[in-house]
Scaffold this motif. Structure first.
Motif, PDB file in Angstrom:
ATOM      1  N   LEU A  60       0.840  -1.193   0.000  1.00 21.73           N
ATOM      2  CA  LEU A  60       0.000   0.000   0.000  1.00 21.73           C
ATOM      3  C   LEU A  60       0.873   1.240   0.000  1.00 21.73           C
ATOM      4  CD1 LEU A  60      -2.760   1.489   0.386  1.00 21.73           C
ATOM      5  CD2 LEU A  60      -2.366   1.280   2.865  1.00 21.73           C
ATOM      6  N   ILE A  61       0.571   2.160  -0.919  1.00 22.70           N
ATOM      7  CA  ILE A  61       1.220   3.476  -0.909  1.00 22.70           C
ATOM      8  C   ILE A  61       0.119   4.492  -0.684  1.00 22.70           C
ATOM      9  CG2 ILE A  61       2.496   5.198  -2.214  1.00 22.70           C
ATOM     10  CD1 ILE A  61       2.903   1.511  -2.982  1.00 22.70           C
ATOM     11  N   THR A  62       0.211   5.237   0.429  1.00 22.40           N
ATOM     12  CA  THR A  62      -0.844   6.168   0.801  1.00 22.40           C
ATOM     13  C   THR A  62      -0.226   7.380   1.488  1.00 22.40           C
ATOM     14  OG1 THR A  62      -2.997   6.331   1.902  1.00 22.40           O
ATOM     15  CG2 THR A  62      -1.286   5.070   3.054  1.00 22.40           C
ATOM     16  N   ASP A  63      -1.078   8.216   2.076  1.00 25.92           N
ATOM     17  CA  ASP A  63      -0.566   9.389   2.777  1.00 25.92           C
ATOM     18  C   ASP A  63      -0.888   9.304   4.265  1.00 25.92           C
ATOM     19  OD1 ASP A  63      -3.406   9.945   2.309  1.00 25.92           O
ATOM     20  OD2 ASP A  63      -2.961  11.934   3.109  1.00 25.92           O
ATOM     21  N   GLU A  64      -0.322  10.229   5.011  1.00 27.78           N
ATOM     22  CA  GLU A  64      -0.426  10.211   6.473  1.00 27.78           C
ATOM     23  C   GLU A  64      -1.877  10.306   6.946  1.00 27.78           C
ATOM     24  OE1 GLU A  64       1.483  12.713  10.260  1.00 27.78           O
ATOM     25  OE2 GLU A  64       1.913  13.293   8.188  1.00 27.78           O
ATOM     26  N   THR A  65      -2.660  11.181   6.327  1.00 24.88           N
ATOM     27  CA  THR A  65      -4.050  11.366   6.743  1.00 24.88           C
ATOM     28  C   THR A  65      -4.860  10.098   6.549  1.00 24.88           C
ATOM     29  OG1 THR A  65      -3.940  13.718   6.157  1.00 24.88           O
ATOM     30  CG2 THR A  65      -6.125  12.761   6.417  1.00 24.88           C
ATOM     31  N   ALA A  66      -4.715   9.467   5.390  1.00 27.18           N
ATOM     32  CA  ALA A  66      -5.445   8.227   5.127  1.00 27.18           C
ATOM     33  C   ALA A  66      -4.997   7.117   6.067  1.00 27.18           C
ATOM     34  CB  ALA A  66      -5.254   7.805   3.673  1.00 27.18           C
ATOM     35  N   ALA A  67      -3.689   7.002   6.284  1.00 31.18           N
ATOM     36  CA  ALA A  67      -3.166   5.956   7.163  1.00 31.18           C
ATOM     37  C   ALA A  67      -3.704   6.108   8.583  1.00 31.18           C
ATOM     38  CB  ALA A  67      -1.639   5.989   7.171  1.00 31.18           C
ATOM     39  N   LEU A  68      -3.718   7.332   9.087  1.00 31.20           N
ATOM     40  CA  LEU A  68      -4.264   7.571  10.423  1.00 31.20           C
ATOM     41  C   LEU A  68      -5.747   7.209  10.474  1.00 31.20           C
ATOM     42  CD1 LEU A  68      -2.524  10.971  11.270  1.00 31.20           C
ATOM     43  CD2 LEU A  68      -2.196   8.805  12.479  1.00 31.20           C
TER      44      LEU A  68
END
Length: 325
Positions: free
Chosen positions: A302-310
């Motif tokens: 998975l490659i995502t951003d900090e907001t989505a991961a949180l």
């Protein structure tokens, strides 16, 4: 039990090695010890718990998020890019750059790369800068959606093939048919069957993860599906996200079967059989779709951003807490 004298000696060796930055040979000479003795004392300090290693690299919080995602959902790899203020294009470019680098590191000559449509996949394609030609085949696993040419499925496949120096196929069919019967007829056409079969034999998949929110889903804009139909998919069928136009619920199980039967492309079950699957998506709105995709086991990376991961981890923590209670 370790004697006071031994502990004092260990303390002296630790200070000389870690604080004074002396080499083990220098410590041995300074303390009139053998090199083997110094080495044993350092190992003994580790075994006794006298040393605590703390890593404080920049973006340590992101690396911690990555480790949690891998541990909870069984991912092989996770990359979380920093939160970026400003426009959504900045976020897409950041995820696209990270995913393009990751993809190039994992592609091998002879691979068949299956791709789905979406703005994040488009950002990955734009960011591909291959240092050498890759002897790969790129194949779309969903028909085309109407809209901007840059996000058209066949255009993306062609661009990806050109940027990699490989070959690209095109799937000349719509992503959706008006009826199940029309979809079956299209899927039975020889040119369509051929491309879908190539997709089934893909070795790597680059998968965009979409939302079924009527206000945010691109499929509302580019298909015959109305906002009311999308609302029914989300509320009536329990859909939270989609991969290659196939909708799944919060546990990653396929749902909205009447809708899925109208899709011209690989099914979720067929996508699940591709040996290595990379998911790309970002923003707070994608947290729930990503969570469902992870629960369904559709992704190896998975490659995502900090907001989505949180957001994903917040959903997990909430469900875990409710389950315990």
């Amino acid at each position: 039990m370790t004697s006071f004298e031994t502990i004092r000696l260990i303390h002296t060796v630790l200070n000389l090695y870690y604080i004074e930055k002396m080499k083990q040979a220098e410590i041995a000479e300074c303390l009139s010890l053998s090199l083997a003795k110094v080495n044993r004392l350092l190992q003994q300090a580790v075994d006794l718990g006298y040393i605590e290693f703390v890593i404080r690299t920049p973006f340590q919080n992101l690396f911690t998020l990555e480790e949690r995602l891998k541990a909870i959902f069984g991912l092989q790899e996770a990359i979380v890019v920093p939160e970026i203020g400003g426009t959504s294009n900045l976020l897409l470019n950041s995820i696209g750059t990270a995913a393009a680098t990751f993809l190039l590191e994992h592609l091998r000559d002879g691979d068949t790369l299956a791709i789905t449509p979406g703005t994040t996949v488009q950002a990955v394609v734009r960011s591909i800068e291959a240092a050498r030609p890759y002897n790969v085949v790129v194949v779309p696993i969903l028909g085309s959606v109407q809209g901007e040419i840059e996000s058209d499925m066949n255009y993306l496949a062609t661009q990806m093939g050109e940027r990699l120096g490989g070959k690209a196929y095109q799937l000349h069919a719509p992503a959706f048919a008006d009826t199940q019967e029309a979809a079956e007829m299209l899927r039975s056409m020889e040119p369509v069957k051929k491309i879908l079969e190539i997709g089934r034999n893909a070795t790597v998949a680059l998968l965009g993860i979409g939302t079924v929110d009527p206000q945010a889903s691109r499929f509302v804009q580019f298909t015959a599906l109305s906002a009311e139909e999308m609302k029914n998919i989300a509320e009536g069928c329990g859909g939270v996200g989609e991969i290659s136009a196939h909708v799944y619920n919060i546990d990653g199980q396929p749902c909205a079967k009447d809708y899925a039967d109208r899709v011209i492309g690989l099914s979720l079950k067929e996508i699940h059989k591709i040996p290595y699957r990379i998911g790309v998506a970002g923003s707070a709105a994608k947290a729930l779709p990503i969570y469902g995709a992870l629960k369904g086991g559709y992704l190896h990376a998975l490659i995502t951003d900090e907001t989505a991961a949180l957001g994903v981890l917040e959903i997990f923590d909430g469900k875990f807490h409710n389950h315990k209670n």
